[in-house]
Write an enzyme that holds these catalytic residues in place. Structure first.
Site, PDB file in Angstrom:
ATOM      1  N   PHE A  23       0.853  -1.137  -0.102  1.00  0.00           N
ATOM      2  CA  PHE A  23       0.061  -0.114  -0.090  1.00  0.00           C
ATOM      3  C   PHE A  23       0.989   1.107  -0.316  1.00  0.00           C
ATOM      4  O   PHE A  23       1.740   1.221   0.485  1.00  0.00           O
ATOM      5  CB  PHE A  23      -0.908  -0.133   1.103  1.00  0.00           C
ATOM      6  N   GLU A  63       0.348  -5.136   8.091  1.00  0.00           N
ATOM      7  CA  GLU A  63       0.669  -6.672   8.210  1.00  0.00           C
ATOM      8  C   GLU A  63       2.118  -6.539   8.227  1.00  0.00           C
ATOM      9  O   GLU A  63       2.650  -7.883   8.447  1.00  0.00           O
ATOM     10  CB  GLU A  63       0.435  -7.086   6.680  1.00  0.00           C
ATOM     11  N   VAL A  86       2.421   5.156   6.028  1.00  0.00           N
ATOM     12  CA  VAL A  86       1.081   5.400   6.471  1.00  0.00           C
ATOM     13  C   VAL A  86       0.941   6.976   6.264  1.00  0.00           C
ATOM     14  O   VAL A  86       1.508   7.658   6.930  1.00  0.00           O
ATOM     15  CB  VAL A  86       1.086   4.875   7.728  1.00  0.00           C
ATOM     16  N   ILE A  87      -0.153   7.032   5.683  1.00  0.00           N
ATOM     17  CA  ILE A  87      -0.524   8.787   5.291  1.00  0.00           C
ATOM     18  C   ILE A  87      -1.661   9.062   5.992  1.00  0.00           C
ATOM     19  O   ILE A  87      -2.596   8.346   5.842  1.00  0.00           O
ATOM     20  CB  ILE A  87      -0.300   8.951   3.720  1.00  0.00           C
ATOM     21  N   GLN A  90      -8.719  11.440   6.761  1.00  0.00           N
ATOM     22  CA  GLN A  90      -9.500  12.492   7.482  1.00  0.00           C
ATOM     23  C   GLN A  90     -10.253  11.561   8.532  1.00  0.00           C
ATOM     24  O   GLN A  90     -11.113  12.111   9.153  1.00  0.00           O
ATOM     25  CB  GLN A  90     -10.343  12.880   6.582  1.00  0.00           C
ATOM     26  N   THR A  91      -9.736  10.279   8.795  1.00  0.00           N
ATOM     27  CA  THR A  91     -10.444   9.555   9.866  1.00  0.00           C
ATOM     28  C   THR A  91      -9.245   9.112  10.776  1.00  0.00           C
ATOM     29  O   THR A  91      -7.772   9.189  10.555  1.00  0.00           O
ATOM     30  CB  THR A  91     -11.013   8.226   9.300  1.00  0.00           C
ATOM     31  N   HIS A  93      -8.345   6.331  11.445  1.00  0.00           N
ATOM     32  CA  HIS A  93      -7.630   5.108  10.848  1.00  0.00           C
ATOM     33  C   HIS A  93      -6.087   5.233  11.055  1.00  0.00           C
ATOM     34  O   HIS A  93      -5.339   4.428  11.361  1.00  0.00           O
ATOM     35  CB  HIS A  93      -7.845   4.837   9.354  1.00  0.00           C
ATOM     36  N   PHE A 118      12.523  -0.251  12.209  1.00  0.00           N
ATOM     37  CA  PHE A 118      11.190   0.638  11.827  1.00  0.00           C
ATOM     38  C   PHE A 118      11.653   1.512  11.025  1.00  0.00           C
ATOM     39  O   PHE A 118      12.310   2.524  10.953  1.00  0.00           O
ATOM     40  CB  PHE A 118      10.936   1.334  13.039  1.00  0.00           C
ATOM     41  N   ARG A 132      10.926  12.249   2.031  1.00  0.00           N
ATOM     42  CA  ARG A 132      11.530  11.161   2.758  1.00  0.00           C
ATOM     43  C   ARG A 132      12.006   9.858   2.029  1.00  0.00           C
ATOM     44  O   ARG A 132      12.505   9.117   2.456  1.00  0.00           O
ATOM     45  CB  ARG A 132      10.682  11.066   3.849  1.00  0.00           C
TER      46      ARG A 132
END
Length: 190
Positions: A23, A63, A86-87, A90-91, A93, A118, A132
């Site tokens: 993703f 995962e 991980v971007i 608006q939630t 999540h 990490f 980045r």
């Protein structure tokens, strides 16, 4: 007393695994390229058909910790590099995923004694992620350097504990609950 510090030059015969979240692959493939470039420049053959680096693709960052832990449990690898992005949306999540991925990667390392690096970008925008992952700098390079240093350091520490055990037939007082070769649940406080 001794001083221990990882090196970046003793890369033979290092075995590494890289776990990559698919993703946001526009970002993760760039992190992977930076990682591979660093490894190659430091004498590690990043070829997936070689014998030094294994690659595992997973659906997303969430995962990554499960697979990293599973790989670490095999004790085939000197270090495992986790790559993902991980971007924020608006939630909430983003907050849940970021927190669980961070905890999971740390737990995989603590529970197995294998350095699990990490390399998950947690950013507010795609622009920040791309900066980045190659526009301004490529943190994939940094994650590979961390893996090389930690793999070297852990080898030194394990060798020192094993040498001390061989010489004295007991583990050093600094490791009262440790066992030679692998960590037990009692030897780690999380």
């Amino acid at each position: 007393m001794a001083v221990f510090e990882g090196t970046f030059t003793q890369t033979e015969p290092l075995r590494l695994a890289i776990v990559i979240g698919r993703f946001n692959d526009l970002v993760t493939t760039k992190l992977l390229a930076g990682c591979q470039d660093c490894l190659k420049r430091h004498g590690v053959d990043p070829d997936p058909h070689g014998n030094q680096v294994d690659y595992v693709w997973v659906p997303g960052s969430f995962e990554v910790p499960l697979v990293a832990r599973q790989l670490a449990l095999t004790h085939r690898y000197d270090a495992i590099i986790c790559l993902g992005a991980v971007i924020r949306g608006q939630t909430p999540h983003f907050d849940y995923v970021s927190a669980e991925v961070s905890k999971g990667i740390a737990a995989a390392s603590f529970q197995t004694g294998v350095p699990v690096i990490f390399g998950i970008l947690t950013v507010d925008t795609m622009q920040q992620a791309l900066e980045r992952a190659g526009i301004k700098a490529n943190h994939g390079w940094d994650y590979a350097m961390n893996a090389l240093e930690m793999a070297s350091l852990m080898r030194q520490l394990r060798s020192n504990v094993t040498d001390s055990y061989t010489q004295t037939q007991s583990l050093p007082a600094a490791f009262p609950n440790a066992s030679i070769g692998k960590l037990t649940a009692e030897s780690e406080e999380v």
